[in-house]
Design an enzyme around this catalytic site. Structure first.
Site, mmCIF file in Angstrom:
data_model
loop_
_atom_site.group_PDB
_atom_site.id
_atom_site.type_symbol
_atom_site.label_atom_id
_atom_site.label_comp_id
_atom_site.label_asym_id
_atom_site.label_seq_id
_atom_site.Cartn_x
_atom_site.Cartn_y
_atom_site.Cartn_z
ATOM 1 N N GLU A 19 -1.258 -9.405 -0.518
ATOM 2 C CA GLU A 19 -2.689 -9.713 -0.315
ATOM 3 C C GLU A 19 -3.426 -9.771 -1.654
ATOM 4 O OE1 GLU A 19 -3.150 -6.554 2.667
ATOM 5 O OE2 GLU A 19 -3.838 -8.091 4.054
ATOM 6 N N GLY A 42 0.060 -5.145 1.041
ATOM 7 C CA GLY A 42 -1.186 -5.181 0.267
ATOM 8 C C GLY A 42 -1.014 -5.840 -1.089
ATOM 9 N N ALA A 53 0.853 -1.202 0.000
ATOM 10 C CA ALA A 53 0.000 0.000 0.000
ATOM 11 C C ALA A 53 0.878 1.237 0.000
ATOM 12 C CB ALA A 53 -0.892 -0.015 1.234
ATOM 13 N N GLU A 98 4.178 -5.175 7.177
ATOM 14 C CA GLU A 98 3.308 -4.300 7.974
ATOM 15 C C GLU A 98 3.815 -4.145 9.403
ATOM 16 O OE1 GLU A 98 2.243 -6.314 5.666
ATOM 17 O OE2 GLU A 98 0.362 -5.625 4.756
HETATM 18 N N1 DAK Z 1 4.567 3.367 -0.574
HETATM 19 C C1 DAK Z 1 5.001 4.539 -1.131
HETATM 20 N N2 DAK Z 1 6.180 4.662 -1.789
HETATM 21 C C2 DAK Z 1 6.940 3.568 -1.900
HETATM 22 C C3 DAK Z 1 6.529 2.307 -1.363
HETATM 23 C C4 DAK Z 1 5.288 2.241 -0.670
HETATM 24 N N3 DAK Z 1 4.810 1.081 -0.161
HETATM 25 N N4 DAK Z 1 7.511 1.406 -1.616
HETATM 26 C C5 DAK Z 1 8.458 2.064 -2.312
HETATM 27 N N5 DAK Z 1 8.121 3.354 -2.490
HETATM 28 C C6 DAK Z 1 8.877 4.394 -3.199
HETATM 29 C C7 DAK Z 1 10.091 4.833 -2.381
HETATM 30 O O1 DAK Z 1 9.739 5.795 -1.433
HETATM 31 C C8 DAK Z 1 10.989 5.386 -3.471
HETATM 32 O O2 DAK Z 1 10.524 6.646 -3.857
HETATM 33 P P1 DAK Z 1 11.571 7.866 -4.124
HETATM 34 O O3 DAK Z 1 12.366 7.960 -2.891
HETATM 35 O O4 DAK Z 1 12.375 7.379 -5.308
HETATM 36 O O5 DAK Z 1 10.688 9.034 -4.420
HETATM 37 C C9 DAK Z 1 10.710 4.442 -4.655
HETATM 38 O O6 DAK Z 1 9.453 3.853 -4.377
HETATM 39 C C10 DAK Z 1 11.754 3.325 -4.788
HETATM 40 O O7 DAK Z 1 11.827 2.655 -3.536
HETATM 41 P P2 DAK Z 1 13.221 2.425 -2.761
HETATM 42 O O8 DAK Z 1 14.209 3.497 -3.106
HETATM 43 O O9 DAK Z 1 12.888 2.207 -1.328
HETATM 44 O O10 DAK Z 1 13.705 1.062 -3.448
HETATM 45 P P3 DAK Z 1 14.630 -0.054 -2.801
HETATM 46 O O11 DAK Z 1 14.934 -1.007 -3.891
HETATM 47 O O12 DAK Z 1 15.761 0.553 -2.032
HETATM 48 O O13 DAK Z 1 13.702 -0.786 -1.730
HETATM 49 C C11 DAK Z 1 11.658 -1.895 -0.961
HETATM 50 C C12 DAK Z 1 12.576 -1.528 -2.181
HETATM 51 C C13 DAK Z 1 10.407 -2.549 -1.519
HETATM 52 C C14 DAK Z 1 12.392 -2.872 -0.067
HETATM 53 C C15 DAK Z 1 11.331 -0.600 -0.190
HETATM 54 O O14 DAK Z 1 10.861 0.380 -1.113
HETATM 55 C C16 DAK Z 1 10.280 -0.814 0.838
HETATM 56 O O15 DAK Z 1 10.549 -1.331 1.928
HETATM 57 N N6 DAK Z 1 9.062 -0.348 0.553
HETATM 58 C C17 DAK Z 1 7.970 -0.352 1.492
HETATM 59 C C18 DAK Z 1 7.404 -1.749 1.725
HETATM 60 C C19 DAK Z 1 6.214 -1.677 2.632
HETATM 61 O O16 DAK Z 1 6.409 -1.491 3.850
HETATM 62 N N7 DAK Z 1 5.036 -1.670 2.067
HETATM 63 C C20 DAK Z 1 3.777 -1.297 2.754
HETATM 64 C C21 DAK Z 1 3.293 -2.438 3.638
HETATM 65 S S1 DAK Z 1 1.787 -2.006 4.459
HETATM 66 C C22 DAK Z 1 -5.831 -1.670 3.540
HETATM 67 C C23 DAK Z 1 -5.477 -2.724 2.736
HETATM 68 C C24 DAK Z 1 -4.133 -3.068 2.612
HETATM 69 C C25 DAK Z 1 -3.157 -2.348 3.263
HETATM 70 C C26 DAK Z 1 -3.519 -1.289 4.054
HETATM 71 C C27 DAK Z 1 -4.854 -0.949 4.209
HETATM 72 N N8 DAK Z 1 -7.227 -1.304 3.715
HETATM 73 C C28 DAK Z 1 -8.249 -2.064 2.956
HETATM 74 C C29 DAK Z 1 -7.606 -0.241 4.524
HETATM 75 C C30 DAK Z 1 -1.775 -2.728 3.086
HETATM 76 C C31 DAK Z 1 -0.780 -2.239 3.825
HETATM 77 C C32 DAK Z 1 0.603 -2.440 3.373
HETATM 78 O O17 DAK Z 1 0.890 -2.890 2.274
#
Ligand code: DAK
Length: 258
Positions: free
Chosen positions: A112, A109, A66, A132
């Site tokens: 999911e 997400g 997400a 998460e």
């Molecule tokens: N959100 C926003 N931006 C993101 C992102 C994310 N999830 N993942 C990556 N980016 C962006 C980074 O900020 C970066 O942007 P700039 O800095 O270039 O502007 C760009 O994408 C490239 O990412 P990285 O520079 O971080 O790339 P790396 O290769 O170094 O790292 C990575 C890749 C995937 C390991 C890292 O980006 C990372 O850890 N990303 C976040 C992973 C994460 O925590 N995802 C969210 C999990 S929570 C719901 C339903 C579902 C959900 C929520 C609510 N409802 C129905 C209400 C789900 C929740 C989740 O998914």
């Protein structure tokens, strides 16, 4: 080409393609993208031209979960008021088979979303996980439920507690994906699967999908009652007549989806 902002769609050879298209932010799923995915899937579900839906991501990965920027200031009330869970419920009602072609990250997400697909083909570089916990939250779109049903309590707890990323080979071992292939062959292999299914009688495929999903959610007895109803119903279809007649006449069946 489609008029969507966050996805690209095209239908070809019985397959309705949906590509997540925010590669600069690793296809982070914002609310707009989820709504568009749903709209495209529901369109494909109604289309006579499409038999199988294929979901994939543009750029480096399927999706990194997400959109954290969008989520950071959310509160419980806004999540409820925006009715954010409804789209995910609708996803579970798509009747046609959904194939996920996954490469790179499928996190949070996005994992999911992948678990809502009926078949998953992954590139060897694919990494699945629920990060998460590292953000002080937990999965909210079926992650704890679907992962536990597939991989069992032991691995689900481990992966959900640690946020660990699972590689395609491990995902294959635990029955989370159908096949792992080289990144270069991913789309080709996913399309091969899709074409095979698209050539089958659509009503059989529809009722098989319904019955399997029902089975996940029910006792053997209840599941079998449901299966029997669907089985009987197929005997009212032209495709059942055609399939059996073609076998007896030693020719290839010509299914109409009726
Ligand atoms: N959100 C926003 N931006 C993101 C992102 C994310 N999830 N993942 C990556 N980016 C962006 C980074 O900020 C970066 O942007 P700039 O800095 O270039 O502007 C760009 O994408 C490239 O990412 P990285 O520079 O971080 O790339 P790396 O290769 O170094 O790292 C990575 C890749 C995937 C390991 C890292 O980006 C990372 O850890 N990303 C976040 C992973 C994460 O925590 N995802 C969210 C999990 S929570 C719901 C339903 C579902 C959900 C929520 C609510 N409802 C129905 C209400 C789900 C929740 C989740 O998914």
């Amino acid at each position: 080409m489609s008029n969507y902002e966050f996805i690209e769609t095209r239908a070809e050879g019985g397959i309705g393609f949906i590509e997540l298209n925010r590669p600069k932010v690793l296809n982070a799923l914002n609310r707009g993208m989820i709504s568009e995915i749903l709209a495209a899937m529901e369109d494909y579900d109604r289309s006579e031209e499409v038999q199988v839906i294929m979901l994939s991501g543009k750029g480096r990965c399927f999706a990194a979960g997400a959109d954290i920027d969008e989520m950071a200031n959310a509160d419980s009330i806004s999540i409820e008021m925006l009715n954010q869970f409804t789209d995910w419920d609708r996803l579970a009602w798509i009747k046609k088979p959904i194939i996920g072609a996954i490469h790179g990250f499928a996190l949070g997400g996005a994992f999911e979303l992948a678990l809502c697909c009926d078949l998953l083909i992954a590139a060897e570089d694919a990494e699945f996980g629920f990060p998460e916990v590292n953000l002080g939250i937990m999965p909210g779109a079926g992650g704890t439920v679907r992962l536990t049903k597939l991989a069992g309590k032991t691995k689900a707890m481990e992966w959900l507690f640690t946020g660990k990323r699972i590689k395609a080979a491990e995902a294959l071992h635990y029955g989370i994906i159908n096949k792992a292939v080289s990144k270069e062959l991913l789309l080709e292999e996913a399309v091969r699967f899709a074409k095979k299914i698209a050539a089958q009688p659509p009503l059989s495929i529809r009722f098989i999908k319904e019955s399997v999903l029902k089975a996940i959610d029910s006792s053997i007895y209840e599941g079998m009652q449901y299966e029997r109803k669907n089985f009987s119903m197929l005997f009212s279809s032209q495709d059942q007549k055609e399939g059996m007649r073609a076998f007896i006449e030693k020719r290839k069946p010509d299914f109409s989806g009726r």
